[in-house]
Design a protein around this motif. Structure first.
Motif, PDB file in Angstrom:
ATOM      1  N   ASP A  40      19.579   4.322   7.314  1.00  0.00           N
ATOM      2  CA  ASP A  40      19.691   2.892   7.601  1.00  0.00           C
ATOM      3  C   ASP A  40      21.007   2.541   8.283  1.00  0.00           C
ATOM      4  N   ASP A  41      22.019   3.416   8.188  1.00  0.00           N
ATOM      5  CA  ASP A  41      23.284   3.108   8.857  1.00  0.00           C
ATOM      6  C   ASP A  41      23.253   3.495  10.341  1.00  0.00           C
ATOM      7  N   SER A  42      22.112   4.009  10.810  1.00  0.00           N
ATOM      8  CA  SER A  42      21.959   4.350  12.231  1.00  0.00           C
ATOM      9  C   SER A  42      20.982   3.414  12.929  1.00  0.00           C
ATOM     10  N   LEU A  43      20.724   2.260  12.347  1.00  0.00           N
ATOM     11  CA  LEU A  43      19.679   1.375  12.863  1.00  0.00           C
ATOM     12  C   LEU A  43      19.882   0.999  14.328  1.00  0.00           C
ATOM     13  N   ARG A  44      21.117   0.819  14.741  1.00  0.00           N
ATOM     14  CA  ARG A  44      21.365   0.394  16.115  1.00  0.00           C
ATOM     15  C   ARG A  44      20.976   1.470  17.121  1.00  0.00           C
ATOM     16  N   ASP A  45      20.850   2.715  16.644  1.00  0.00           N
ATOM     17  CA  ASP A  45      20.496   3.818  17.534  1.00  0.00           C
ATOM     18  C   ASP A  45      19.000   3.904  17.797  1.00  0.00           C
ATOM     19  N   LYS A  84      17.803   3.779  21.349  1.00  0.00           N
ATOM     20  CA  LYS A  84      18.126   4.989  22.092  1.00  0.00           C
ATOM     21  C   LYS A  84      17.070   6.056  21.822  1.00  0.00           C
ATOM     22  N   ASN A 132      21.905  -5.667   6.876  1.00  0.00           N
ATOM     23  CA  ASN A 132      21.153  -4.686   7.650  1.00  0.00           C
ATOM     24  C   ASN A 132      19.651  -4.924   7.576  1.00  0.00           C
ATOM     25  N   GLN A 165      18.267  -6.737  10.541  1.00  0.00           N
ATOM     26  CA  GLN A 165      18.110  -5.890  11.719  1.00  0.00           C
ATOM     27  C   GLN A 165      16.879  -5.008  11.567  1.00  0.00           C
ATOM     28  N   SER A 219      13.735  -7.021  12.225  1.00  0.00           N
ATOM     29  CA  SER A 219      13.533  -7.294  13.645  1.00  0.00           C
ATOM     30  C   SER A 219      13.016  -6.061  14.373  1.00  0.00           C
ATOM     31  N   ILE A 220      13.526  -4.872  13.996  1.00  0.00           N
ATOM     32  CA  ILE A 220      13.078  -3.641  14.631  1.00  0.00           C
ATOM     33  C   ILE A 220      11.613  -3.383  14.324  1.00  0.00           C
TER      34      ILE A 220
END
Length: 254
Positions: A90-95, A98, A126, A129, A132-133
Motif C-alpha cells: 500500500d505504500d507504493s500506491l502512486r506507482d 507506472k 491512503n 487514493q 480512486s485507483i
C-alpha cells in the motif's frame, strides 16, 4: 523487462517488477472446508480469463483461515492459462499507474494485483487514493488487471464509534466504508468450530505420518489455547509440533 513466460509471481519493489523465483506451493486437498470460497474465486477467475466482466476481490476474515493460500493456489493452478500475480504494497500506491503502462502491453496475459493483509488506520489518507485507483479515477484500469486484497477486517479501515445523529460523523463513516464497496466480490473466512479444527489437525497428522495417540485431541486443544484460538494454520502448526516432538523422542531413544 520481467520474464512473464517463465515466472508466475512478481513483486513490485522500488519502481520495478522483480520475479519471485519460487511461489509457495499450496495443495488443493490441504484447503479443507473452503469449498464455497474456492468456487466463488474460481468462477470469478474464469470470467477474467475469458475476457468477460469480473469483480475485484476482497478476502476478509480470521488470521490463518486460508485467504492467502487460496490466492497462491489459483496463481499456480492458472499459470498455464496466462494468469500472473504481482504482490504490491500500500505504500507504493502512486506507482500503480507506472505499472499499468507495463501491463497494458502484455495483453495476452492476465494479472492479479495482490495486496496482502491490508488495513488502514482511521487517520490514514491512503485509503482515499486506493479507492480512486480501484474505481473513480480518470485512468481506466487495464482490462487484464484484477485487484485482490486480503484483510483481517471486513471494512478494512480501523474506526471508532461515531454519534449516529451527527451528520458529519455519518458522512465520515460512509467515506470509510466506501472503500469496501469498491470490491464487487467480498468473500468471508469465518472462525472455525472445535470439530473442524480437530479434523484439519487430523488431516495434517496423517499427512505427516504422525501416530494418533489417545490424548492428541486434548493436546491439539491446549495448543490452540496457547496460540490464542483455533484456525487451520494453528491446526497445521500443531501437527508439525507433534512431528517435531516425535523426532526428538526417537532420537533420544537412540
Amino acid at each position: 523487462m520481467p520474464d512473464f513466460e517463465k515466472f508466475a509471481a512478481f513483486r513490485w519493489s522500488d519502481g520495478n517488477l522483480e520475479s519471485i523465483d519460487e511461489i509457495e506451493k499450496v495443495e488443493d486437498n490441504d484447503l479443507l472446508y473452503l469449498e464455497e470460497q474456492k468456487n466463488l474465486l474460481a468462477a470469478n477467475f474464469n470470467l477474467f480469463l475469458e475476457d468477460k466482466p469480473f469483480l475485484n476481490v476482497l478476502l476478509w476474515g480470521e488470521r490463518g483461515s486460508g485467504k492467502s493460500s487460496l490466492v497462491k493456489l489459483f496463481a499456480d493452478k492458472y499459470f498455464k492459462k496466462g494468469l500472473r500475480i504481482i504482490e504490491f504494497s500500500d505504500d507504493s500506491l502512486r506507482d500503480v499507474f507506472k505499472l499499468y503502462k507495463i501491463l497494458r502491453k502484455e495483453n495476452s496475459l492476465k494479472f492479479i494485483l495482490y495486496f496482502d493483509d491490508i488495513s488502514f488506520d482511521r487517520d490514514d489518507k491512503n485509503y482515499r487514493q486506493f479507492k480512486s485507483i480501484l474505481e473513480g479515477g480518470l485512468e481506466k484500469t487495464p482490462s487484464n488487471v484484477m485487484y485482490i486484497m486480503t484483510s483481517n477486517k471486513r471494512h478494512i479501515i480501523s474506526d471508532h464509534s461515531y454519534d449516529i445523529n451527527d451528520i458529519y460523523s455519518r458522512d465520515e463513516t460512509n467515506e470509510r466504508i466506501s472503500l469496501y464497496s469498491r470490491f464487487g466480490l467480498v468473500v468471508g473466512f469465518y472462525p472455525i468450530s472445535k470439530e473442524i479444527y480437530l479434523n484439519v489437525a487430523e488431516h495434517y497428522l496423517k499427512k505427516y505420518s504422525v501416530i494418533l495417540d489417545k490424548d492428541w485431541k486434548k493436546e491439539a486443544e491446549n495448543f490452540a489455547i496457547e496460540k490464542g484460538g483455533r484456525s487451520c494454520r494453528i491446526a497445521k502448526q500443531f501437527a508439525v509440533s507433534k512431528l517435531l516432538l516425535n523426532k526428538i523422542q526417537n532420537e533420544f531413544k537412540q
